[in-house]
Design a protein around this motif. Sequence first.
Motif, PDB file in Angstrom:
ATOM      1  N   LEU A 240       0.835  -1.192   0.000  1.00  0.00           N
ATOM      2  CA  LEU A 240       0.000   0.000   0.000  1.00  0.00           C
ATOM      3  C   LEU A 240       0.879   1.254   0.000  1.00  0.00           C
ATOM      4  N   GLN A 241       0.406   2.303  -0.644  1.00  0.00           N
ATOM      5  CA  GLN A 241       1.131   3.574  -0.627  1.00  0.00           C
ATOM      6  C   GLN A 241       0.682   4.364   0.597  1.00  0.00           C
ATOM      7  N   GLU A 242       1.052   3.799   1.763  1.00  0.00           N
ATOM      8  CA  GLU A 242       0.671   4.390   3.038  1.00  0.00           C
ATOM      9  C   GLU A 242       1.850   4.349   3.985  1.00  0.00           C
ATOM     10  N   ASN A 243       1.955   5.368   4.809  1.00  0.00           N
ATOM     11  CA  ASN A 243       3.034   5.482   5.786  1.00  0.00           C
ATOM     12  C   ASN A 243       2.649   4.756   7.081  1.00  0.00           C
ATOM     13  N   VAL A 244       2.500   3.425   6.972  1.00  0.00           N
ATOM     14  CA  VAL A 244       2.191   2.588   8.129  1.00  0.00           C
ATOM     15  C   VAL A 244       3.082   1.353   8.063  1.00  0.00           C
ATOM     16  N   LEU A 245       3.267   0.702   9.208  1.00  0.00           N
ATOM     17  CA  LEU A 245       4.047  -0.537   9.256  1.00  0.00           C
ATOM     18  C   LEU A 245       3.189  -1.659   8.684  1.00  0.00           C
ATOM     19  N   GLN A 246       3.460  -2.032   7.435  1.00  0.00           N
ATOM     20  CA  GLN A 246       2.639  -3.018   6.735  1.00  0.00           C
ATOM     21  C   GLN A 246       3.181  -4.426   6.969  1.00  0.00           C
ATOM     22  N   SER A 247       2.274  -5.358   7.237  1.00  0.00           N
ATOM     23  CA  SER A 247       2.634  -6.725   7.572  1.00  0.00           C
ATOM     24  C   SER A 247       2.478  -7.636   6.361  1.00  0.00           C
ATOM     25  N   PHE A 248       3.520  -8.418   6.085  1.00  0.00           N
ATOM     26  CA  PHE A 248       3.490  -9.395   4.991  1.00  0.00           C
ATOM     27  C   PHE A 248       3.764 -10.779   5.590  1.00  0.00           C
ATOM     28  N   LYS A 249       2.678 -11.533   5.764  1.00  0.00           N
ATOM     29  CA  LYS A 249       2.779 -12.844   6.402  1.00  0.00           C
ATOM     30  C   LYS A 249       3.048 -13.914   5.349  1.00  0.00           C
TER      31      LYS A 249
END
Length: 388
Positions: A240-249
Amino acid sequence: MENRWDFLEWLGPDAATAVLMLLDDPGDLVRVSSVSRSWRRFVIANGFTKNLCLRISPEVSKFAHVTEVSTVSKTTEVGSSSAVEWQSMEREHKVYLYLGHCLSLPKGKRDCIYQAICASSTDNYPDESIENTLEPSEIADGRPSYWSSGGQRDASVPESLTYRLVANLCIVSEIKIRPFKAFFQYGDPVYSAKSVRFRMGYSRLGQGQSSCITNEYAEHQSADDDNYYWTYTSPEFPMLQENVLQSFKLPSPVICLGGILQIELLGRVQKQAMDDLYYICVCHVQVIGRPLSPVLGLDILESTGSLVLKCFPEARSCTVSQDTEEDEAGESSSHHSSTVRLEHLRAVGRWTGASLSALLGPMQFSDDDNDGDSDGGDDDASEEEPAA
């Protein structure tokens, strides 16, 4: 009591093997092998613990053989080749039993990154180097903290970030990435990638290589992918083009063989207004999992490239509570980046000495185990106790 009979013998070896191959819990194999010496011999001789590990994690197939490393001197008795072979099978059984237990535990919750190795490119080194991705905050020492790639006119040009983990054997279940938002630019653009992919393996340059010091070294490392041998490549995940800690499981927990993990950042979505070039910027990276040290380790034979699974049975006395360590490495704090990698070097796992001994026995793989290696063992219960 005249009509007693052995269930496995009644089934026959083929049917018994088919039944036991359905077991998916290492504790069940412990209980089966505790019924009698003949059942224990059947479990060990057919390698059910290794097969269980293979079903959970296909990376286990990369291990050429298992070895034990001990500081305790042991008397080696000369025996027949069949006795030596049996000792080898017992050793594999106990080591894979431990590995199977680790694989069946709930997913680890700790950041396993030890150090950053290199990035495929860096726009402004060292101010925007990969080292900044180890810092959980967007601001460090009063200035923005992030890695930035070099600029490209082609949005399809990929980038990569390569890290060394805290042990050369780690079970990895999840990777977290936070794209960077350039709050100092008009519109606060977020320089994310379109998608990500992960590779795990080991360095062909040797396990003792330190992290890169100069930008020239980083460019040399990234330009030559032959420096690494990748044993696992993940599916591609959208970002995502978002400034958040993105989780990839990951689809299932993966054993990182060699302690090297590379993040492939595929595709660019954001141009920088001042030069009209595409960039990818990352604020923070975490690799979530569980190191298998200090009980298990990996040796890479340079002459053949074979991977040897090493067991350090005495290290079980150094293990600490997993729950305590996971609490210590839970949510990020301002001092997380400077302390967590030291914490990761400590022993891991939640087994106490008593529960480990209950599952694996005395962990002295070369001992006689009082089984009497003759084929005609009686049906008394073996010394291997059921798991708690």
